[in-house]
Design a protein around this motif. Structure first.
Motif, PDB file in Angstrom:
ATOM      1  N   ALA A 176     -69.560  64.588 -56.208  1.00 30.43           N
ATOM      2  CA  ALA A 176     -68.752  63.606 -55.477  1.00 30.43           C
ATOM      3  C   ALA A 176     -67.362  63.479 -56.095  1.00 30.43           C
ATOM      4  CB  ALA A 176     -69.454  62.255 -55.467  1.00 30.43           C
ATOM      5  N   ARG A 179     -65.301  66.644 -55.301  1.00 34.21           N
ATOM      6  CA  ARG A 179     -64.806  66.647 -53.927  1.00 34.21           C
ATOM      7  C   ARG A 179     -63.636  65.681 -53.757  1.00 34.21           C
ATOM      8  NH1 ARG A 179     -68.252  69.185 -50.229  1.00 34.21           N
ATOM      9  NH2 ARG A 179     -67.404  67.969 -48.496  1.00 34.21           N
ATOM     10  N   ASP A 185     -63.074  65.925 -47.329  1.00 33.44           N
ATOM     11  CA  ASP A 185     -63.772  64.909 -46.546  1.00 33.44           C
ATOM     12  C   ASP A 185     -65.268  65.261 -46.496  1.00 33.44           C
ATOM     13  OD1 ASP A 185     -64.098  66.867 -44.486  1.00 33.44           O
ATOM     14  OD2 ASP A 185     -62.125  66.362 -43.671  1.00 33.44           O
ATOM     15  N   ASP A 186     -65.988  64.720 -45.523  1.00 34.50           N
ATOM     16  CA  ASP A 186     -67.441  64.884 -45.491  1.00 34.50           C
ATOM     17  C   ASP A 186     -67.901  66.203 -44.883  1.00 34.50           C
ATOM     18  OD1 ASP A 186     -67.808  62.421 -46.672  1.00 34.50           O
ATOM     19  OD2 ASP A 186     -67.972  61.353 -44.756  1.00 34.50           O
ATOM     20  N   ARG A 187     -67.006  66.976 -44.289  1.00 33.21           N
ATOM     21  CA  ARG A 187     -67.411  68.253 -43.702  1.00 33.21           C
ATOM     22  C   ARG A 187     -67.811  69.256 -44.788  1.00 33.21           C
ATOM     23  NH1 ARG A 187     -62.271  70.078 -40.676  1.00 33.21           N
ATOM     24  NH2 ARG A 187     -61.364  68.983 -42.470  1.00 33.21           N
TER      25      ARG A 187
END
Length: 362
Positions: A176, A179, A185-187
């Motif tokens: 996390a 990233r 992002d969440d993709r």
């Protein structure tokens, strides 16, 4: 405690040697001496890591009938003599070899002097050095359980499954946080690279994928290799904020930690890192390596359920796109592959190698 470590030629042989040396020096207060060649990468990487190194002169056998091999054998015998001299002066408690032709005379010298020896094999298929020294080594540390199939039964009982050393910074990283650091992002985040120099065929297939696929479904980072960067960027049809192209991935630890899917070659350390980190992968083994060992590495991860393998002869934009999209558009499959990779991974390879070597003193 005194230890001689030898591994040379490529970073794939030297990095495991440095990992083992570093742990032994740190955890066991070992006095470590390297033996290498002046023409191998070890002449630069070992002093940079802070370890002393002594040099011998040795070359690999030419794999065809030629009189030059007579000189190679003569050089080998001289190297064994020189290695013996170094060992008589240094008086090591044991010797670790991690591959490369420099290891052969070092392990032969240690065996002749009755000094315990360990040889570490990074790949599924044993290299020439391991095959030559298996008879004399006291312990053969292997990184994949399948390796025992390719070692003579008489020597298989010496094998200990240790895995490959994995960089601590990778094992300690948080996905996390990685990233967030990369601004993702969440993709799904897909990473592609063909090694430090890049790979032309892999780059070509990735270009085709990025020019035809709906890239809004994922985020993508391509490390082209310095020599291919300009040509790759010129061939990409349009700028896309979801796609980043760089000549070299400088922050590989962060990138690998953040990745959901990795496209790449199948070097032993890459496959070991992917498994240890639990990453779904699409692997394209390099055909330009001895004994096609990258295919065996890749197939090992594929059998475990963590990778899809595309031979380079079958690599196209279409085959790559189908493989990647089959993972990034199927969260259940992506999760299952990641879990399978993780289950096959070994995260304490350095400790296992050192423990196996230390056991030789008992």
């Amino acid at each position: 405690m005194k230890v001689i470590v030898s591994g040379g030629g490529t970073a794939g042989h030297i990095n495991p040697a440095l990992a083992a040396a570093g742990r032994l020096a740190r955890e066991n207060n070992a006095d470590v001496l390297f033996i290498g060649t002046q023409k191998g990468l070890e002449s630069r990487l070992v002093p940079k890591a802070g370890f002393p190194i002594r040099y011998i002169e040795v070359s690999g056998l030419i794999r065809r009938l030629t009189l030059k091999n007579v000189l190679v054998i003569k050089q080998l015998l001289t190297a064994v003599h020189k290695a013996k001299q170094i060992m008589r002066e240094f008086k090591p408690d044991f010797v670790i070899g991690t591959g490369g032709y420099v290891c052969a005379p070092v392990l032969l010298a240690a065996h002749a002097l009755k000094i315990p020896t360990l040889i570490h094999e990074q790949n599924v298929i044993p290299g020439v050095t391991v095959k030559l020294t298996a008879r004399f080594a006291d312990c053969i540390a292997i990184s994949f359980s399948e390796t025992t199939k390719y070692i003579k039964p008489a020597y298989a009982q010496k094998c200990v499954l240790t895995g490959n050393p994995i960089r601590e910074e990778m094992l300690c990283a948080d996905k996390a946080a990685a990233r967030q650091k990369l601004g993702l992002d969440d993709r799904p985040f897909v990473v592609a690279f063909g090694g430090s120099l890049g790979a032309a065929k892999l780059n070509e297939a990735v270009i085709g994928l990025l020019n035809t696929a709906d890239t809004s479904r994922f985020q993508f980072l391509l490390g082209t290799g310095q020599r291919f960067y300009d040509s790759v960027t010129a061939q990409l049809k349009e700028k896309n904020p979801s796609v980043s192209v760089v000549p070299y991935i400088e922050n590989m630890d962060t990138v690998m930690t953040a990745a959901d899917v990795v496209i790449g070659r199948a070097g032993a350390l890459t496959v070991s890192e992917l498994c240890a980190l639990g990453k779904a992968a699409v692997l394209v083994p390099s055909p330009n390596v001895a004994h096609d060992h990258q295919t065996y590495n890749a197939k090992s991860m594929e059998r475990a359920g963590g990778a899809l393998v595309i031979p380079e002869s079958q690599l196209t934009a279409d085959t790559l796109q189908k493989a990647v999209l089959s993972i990034v558009t199927n969260p259940e499959k992506q999760t299952a592959m990641a879990k399978a990779a993780k289950a096959a991974g070994i995260t304490d390879g350095t400790k296992r190698i050192c423990d196996a070597a230390l056991a030789l003193m008992q």
